[in-house]
Design a protein around this motif. Structure first.
Motif, mmCIF file in Angstrom:
data_model
loop_
_atom_site.group_PDB
_atom_site.id
_atom_site.type_symbol
_atom_site.label_atom_id
_atom_site.label_comp_id
_atom_site.label_asym_id
_atom_site.label_seq_id
_atom_site.Cartn_x
_atom_site.Cartn_y
_atom_site.Cartn_z
ATOM 1 N N ILE A 47 -54.178 -77.160 -68.204
ATOM 2 C CA ILE A 47 -53.910 -78.515 -68.712
ATOM 3 C C ILE A 47 -53.908 -78.516 -70.234
ATOM 4 N N ARG A 48 -54.816 -77.758 -70.840
ATOM 5 C CA ARG A 48 -54.840 -77.683 -72.308
ATOM 6 C C ARG A 48 -53.572 -77.037 -72.845
ATOM 7 N N LEU A 49 -53.068 -76.030 -72.163
ATOM 8 C CA LEU A 49 -51.819 -75.393 -72.594
ATOM 9 C C LEU A 49 -50.650 -76.366 -72.490
ATOM 10 N N ARG A 50 -50.670 -77.222 -71.459
ATOM 11 C CA ARG A 50 -49.616 -78.226 -71.353
ATOM 12 C C ARG A 50 -49.742 -79.274 -72.459
ATOM 13 N N GLU A 51 -50.967 -79.681 -72.750
ATOM 14 C CA GLU A 51 -51.183 -80.665 -73.810
ATOM 15 C C GLU A 51 -50.780 -80.112 -75.169
ATOM 16 N N ALA A 52 -50.876 -78.791 -75.332
ATOM 17 C CA ALA A 52 -50.489 -78.150 -76.601
ATOM 18 C C ALA A 52 -48.987 -77.924 -76.690
ATOM 19 N N GLY A 53 -48.250 -78.233 -75.626
ATOM 20 C CA GLY A 53 -46.799 -78.103 -75.651
ATOM 21 C C GLY A 53 -46.263 -76.768 -75.179
ATOM 22 N N HIS A 54 -47.145 -75.884 -74.691
ATOM 23 C CA HIS A 54 -46.698 -74.571 -74.235
ATOM 24 C C HIS A 54 -46.246 -74.582 -72.780
ATOM 25 N N VAL A 55 -46.706 -75.560 -72.017
ATOM 26 C CA VAL A 55 -46.473 -75.603 -70.582
ATOM 27 C C VAL A 55 -45.807 -76.917 -70.213
ATOM 28 N N SER A 56 -44.832 -76.846 -69.306
ATOM 29 C CA SER A 56 -44.135 -78.043 -68.853
ATOM 30 C C SER A 56 -44.636 -78.543 -67.506
ATOM 31 N N GLU A 57 -45.185 -77.631 -66.678
ATOM 32 C CA GLU A 57 -45.640 -78.022 -65.344
ATOM 33 C C GLU A 57 -46.828 -77.178 -64.922
ATOM 34 N N VAL A 58 -47.836 -77.825 -64.330
ATOM 35 C CA VAL A 58 -49.025 -77.154 -63.801
ATOM 36 C C VAL A 58 -49.049 -77.351 -62.294
ATOM 37 N N VAL A 59 -48.995 -76.250 -61.557
ATOM 38 C CA VAL A 59 -49.014 -76.285 -60.095
ATOM 39 C C VAL A 59 -50.299 -75.620 -59.620
ATOM 40 N N VAL A 60 -51.047 -76.284 -58.753
ATOM 41 C CA VAL A 60 -52.277 -75.712 -58.211
ATOM 42 C C VAL A 60 -52.041 -75.315 -56.765
ATOM 43 N N VAL A 61 -52.686 -74.242 -56.332
ATOM 44 C CA VAL A 61 -52.514 -73.743 -54.975
ATOM 45 C C VAL A 61 -53.859 -73.318 -54.419
ATOM 46 N N SER A 62 -54.070 -73.563 -53.133
ATOM 47 C CA SER A 62 -55.298 -73.144 -52.476
ATOM 48 C C SER A 62 -54.974 -72.733 -51.052
ATOM 49 N N ALA A 63 -55.671 -71.726 -50.561
ATOM 50 C CA ALA A 63 -55.479 -71.244 -49.197
ATOM 51 C C ALA A 63 -56.738 -71.506 -48.387
ATOM 52 N N GLY A 64 -56.579 -72.074 -47.215
ATOM 53 C CA GLY A 64 -57.721 -72.364 -46.360
ATOM 54 C C GLY A 64 -57.413 -73.483 -45.394
ATOM 55 N N GLU A 65 -58.455 -74.042 -44.807
ATOM 56 C CA GLU A 65 -58.290 -75.112 -43.827
ATOM 57 C C GLU A 65 -57.891 -76.415 -44.512
ATOM 58 N N ALA A 66 -57.603 -77.441 -43.706
ATOM 59 C CA ALA A 66 -57.078 -78.705 -44.232
ATOM 60 C C ALA A 66 -58.007 -79.350 -45.246
ATOM 61 N N VAL A 67 -59.317 -79.095 -45.129
ATOM 62 C CA VAL A 67 -60.278 -79.705 -46.050
ATOM 63 C C VAL A 67 -60.075 -79.230 -47.484
ATOM 64 N N CYS A 68 -59.338 -78.143 -47.690
ATOM 65 C CA CYS A 68 -59.058 -77.653 -49.049
ATOM 66 C C CYS A 68 -58.264 -78.665 -49.862
ATOM 67 N N GLN A 69 -57.606 -79.585 -49.171
ATOM 68 C CA GLN A 69 -56.813 -80.586 -49.881
ATOM 69 C C GLN A 69 -57.681 -81.491 -50.748
#
Length: 249
Positions: A47-69
């Motif tokens: 998020i800091r890299l996006r706020e600094a203008g270096h990043v346009s999109e931050v995507v998060v990913v997690s593997a596991g059961e439905a509760v990971c949401q």
């Protein structure tokens, strides 16, 4: 530039861990869960890299059961743009997680991948290194400082002898250490907004990855309780205890 951040659901670090009565593992029923602290640092850095203008999109990913949401929504509330949930069984082995992330990377094509250096439940410290081998991306582990400059990233990493600085060409894999940053708290408005942000659910089969187990847990037990210390009145008594009682000299 797109950044992919991998996160993991773990027992809250402030909760006392309890073992199951049958010794098969750690009790997670009715236990407060949270995002792995090292993963929080990875999300914050993205998020800091996006706020600094270096990043346009931050995507998060997690593997596991439905509760990971729950943890994915937390990351969205912190500022991530969208999430990917790989719906799989719990207790995935590091190599399996790395293969799943490799498949997501092939689909998303991020220029930078951030992970916590390890999870506080298994403490394996393996996924980032395995993922680097699978993707053939350069890696910077235990990062305490990350500086993006065009098509390269400079990573200051903590090693036994002090600090080491690496210059990596993008795309790259970086695992984050404690001193990289201090994660922010999610505000109430952002928590409400996170409920409407996109969250994609995929199966391992859709990614072309077979979830397999190579290890079997035979028993889980608590370490023996330490006995109390003992005070001595003189050096002579200390030497006598070390020699005759502890038998270390």
């Amino acid at each position: 530039m797109k950044v992919l951040v991998a996160i993991k659901r773990v027992i809250d670090p402030y909760v006392k861990v309890r073992l199951k009565s049958d010794g098969s593992g750690v009790e997670t029923a009715n236990v407060k869960m949270a995002m792995n602290p090292f993963c929080e640092i990875a999300v914050e850095e993205a998020i800091r890299l996006r706020e600094a203008g270096h990043v346009s999109e931050v995507v998060v990913v997690s593997a596991g059961e439905a509760v990971c949401q729950e943890q994915l929504r937390t990351a969205l509330a912190l500022g991530a743009d969208r999430a990917v949930h790989i719906e799989a069984t719990a207790n995935l082995e590091p190599l399996c997680v790395a293969k799943l992330l490799n498949a997501v990377i092939a689909k998303e094509q991020p220029q930078l991948v951030l992970l916590g250096k390890q999870s506080i439940d298994t403490d394996n410290n393996q996924v980032a290194q395995m993922l680097s081998a699978l993707t053939h991306y350069p890696q910077g582990t235990f990062a305490s400082k990350v500086v993006v400059d065009g098509d390269a990233v400079t990573v200051t990493r903590e090693v036994d002898g002090g600090l080491e600085t690496l210059n990596l060409s993008l795309p790259a894999i970086i695992s984050t250490d404690l001193r990289l940053n201090e994660p922010r708290y999610a505000s109430l408005p952002n928590i409400m907004k996170a409920k409407k942000k996109p969250l994609e659910v995929v199966k391992p089969d859709e990614l072309g990855v077979a979830v397999t187990q190579h290890h079997e847990v035979l028993d889980v037990f608590a370490p023996p309780q330490r006995s109390g210390g003992e005070k001595v009145q003189s050096v002579t008594e200390l030497v006598d205890k070390l020699k005759n009682s502890a038998k270390v000299i």
